[in-house]
Structure formats: C-alpha cells, structure tokens
Design a protein around this motif. Structure first.
Motif, mmCIF file in Angstrom:
data_model
loop_
_atom_site.group_PDB
_atom_site.id
_atom_site.type_symbol
_atom_site.label_atom_id
_atom_site.label_comp_id
_atom_site.label_asym_id
_atom_site.label_seq_id
_atom_site.Cartn_x
_atom_site.Cartn_y
_atom_site.Cartn_z
ATOM 1 N N HIS A 61 45.587 35.001 40.612
ATOM 2 C CA HIS A 61 44.298 34.656 40.010
ATOM 3 C C HIS A 61 44.027 33.185 40.264
ATOM 4 O O HIS A 61 44.943 32.424 40.568
ATOM 5 N N ASP A 92 46.615 30.231 38.782
ATOM 6 C CA ASP A 92 48.069 30.461 38.793
ATOM 7 C C ASP A 92 48.794 29.411 39.635
ATOM 8 O O ASP A 92 49.846 28.901 39.232
ATOM 9 N N HIS A 129 49.955 40.131 39.712
ATOM 10 C CA HIS A 129 50.974 39.211 40.249
ATOM 11 C C HIS A 129 51.960 39.950 41.162
ATOM 12 O O HIS A 129 52.250 39.497 42.267
HETATM 13 ZN ZN LIG Z 1 47.553 35.289 36.947
#
Ligand SMILES: [Zn+2]
Length: 261
Positions: free
Chosen positions: A9, A12, A140
């Motif tokens: 995202h 991150d 992730h």
């Molecule tokens: Zn994330």
C-alpha cells in the motif's frame, strides 16, 4: 544501482524504510517504490466517512496519492520515483471488511500477479526489496509472493520489517516465523543487513527518529499520533536505522553494504 522497493500500500515503504531510502539516495543509488494496491477507501483520519460511497474510493485514492508525493518531496531529488499499479486493495477487491484481510492465503489472481511482475520487469532492478508479510495482511503476502523472483540466488534481495506491526506485541515471533519461512522457500539463509552504519551518538539517533516521524506523518489519513510515534521510535533499537533481511547476493555487494569506518 537501481533499488526497487515493493510497497503493498502507499505508506508501507515510507513507514518501514524512510531512513534506508534516504541512505540509498545519499549513496547515489536510484530508488523506485512500486505501490501495488493503491485504490482504496481506507483513510480513517480523513473526511472520507462523510462522503457518499460512490465518491469515497476516488477521494481516498487521491488523498493517499498526495501523501505519497509529499513523502517523495521530502528527499528533494529526482532519483526517487513512485510507481502506482492502481490495483484495488483487499476490502474492495475481495469484498471483505477491513478486519478480515489478515491471515488469508496470497491472492494469485492473474491481474495481481501479472501487474506486479510486469512492473518489476520494467523497473530493471539491480536489487529488490520486499515486505516480510509480518502482519499476514493478504495484500502484503500477495505483493511479496507475486514479486518474488523465480531465480533468487544471483539478485540482491532483501525483506523489510513492516511497521507498525514489527513494533507490536507478537512482532518478534512473527518476524522470526516470516524469516524462517522465507529462508526455506528461497533455500537460502536470510541475515540482517542495514543501509547505513550504526549510529553511536545519541544526537544522531534522535535526529533519525525525528526524520522518521516526519516521513510517517506524511500519511496522516492513515495513522494517528500514537502510531506515528510507534513507527518513529522503532529505529532506536537498531541505532537509528531500519533492519533488512538480506540474501547472500545482497550481503556480498559492496554497493549495498555500508563500509564500517
Ligand atoms: Zn500495507
């Protein structure tokens, strides 16, 4: 060298690697951050909640893009590029609530895998940096697995400790489990590596915490003051740095390993 960082995202990479990215840029490397699941309606600290559902995704997606740009501008150099894969994040893509995104198997759908792989082909990375997948967030582990090169021994490859997850209760155990699992998958031993030398002066560590706080705070639609502090303070345990878990090719590359004074 070109160092390519995969960020599931927006944010991150900045949360986990703001100091490492800075060190790499100072050392003269080019850094590309590939953000994968950028279409989102998750922005708990924004005005998104007051919007009609139809408008929320475009609003939040735009807010988060601006946050990423603000982070990039902190470095003030053109050698940090941000690439946006414009994939929907898990709640939108998989039609689940934000609490239900953890512990799911990696999403191996054609769209996700081919977009991530294509971006990495275009990137032409000399070194690749992926998330460990510590929190088990499906986005992730999906980004990590899709980005994992088939032949990993020759390419310098390292994994980063996602924040704030690494800082939380159970973070140590999750870290150990992820490193062990990846070492098995890759059939190689991953060992700690850092982008810069250990800071011994207290003032240098304080300065690192502050810079990290500034980077994290770019993403204020995502995190509040206490999480920002959690993210910033985490670098203290590594002497004002962020720890990576690197393969032998990374550790053997003089361009990637800081020279000890
Ligand atoms: Zn994330």
């Amino acid at each position: 060298m070109k160092i390519t960082v995969v960020s599931p995202h927006r944010g991150d990479a900045a949360f986990a690697l703001a100091l490492a990215v800075e060190a790499w840029l100072v050392q003269g490397h080019a850094v590309e951050v590939v953000s994968c699941f950028t279409r989102s309606e998750f922005a708990p600290y924004s005005d998104a909640g007051s919007l009609h559902a139809n408008d929320r995704i475009s609003f939040v997606t735009a807010v988060r893009k601006r946050e990423d740009e603000a982070w990039r501008k902190q470095y003030g150099v053109a050698k940090l590029t941000l690439t946006d894969l414009n994939l929907k994040d898990a709640p939108i893509r998989l039609h689940c609530s934000p609490e239900k995104v953890f512990g799911r198997p990696a999403d191996v759908s054609e769209k996700v895998v081919s977009k991530v792989r294509r971006a990495l082909e275009l990137s032409g990375a000399g070194a690749l940096v992926l998330p460990l997948g510590l929190d088990g967030h499906v986005d992730h582990v999906s980004a990590r697995d899709a980005a994992m090169p088939a032949q990993t021994s020759a390419l310098p490859l390292a994994f980063y400790e996602e924040l704030p997850y690494a800082a939380r209760a159970g973070g140590e155990e999750a870290l150990e489990a992820a490193v062990n699992q990846l070492s098995l998958t890759l059939q190689t031993e991953l060992q700690p590596a850092f982008a810069s030398s250990l800071q011994r002066a207290e003032s240098a560590i304080e300065a690192a915490v502050l810079r990290k706080r500034r980077a994290a705070w770019c993403y204020d639609s995502q995190i509040d003051e206490s999480v920002t502090t959690e993210i910033a303070e985490f670098c203290r345990r590594y002497g004002g740095r962020e720890r990576l878990w690197a393969n032998a090719a990374w550790r053997g590359d003089v361009a990637l390993m800081p020279q000890t004074p």
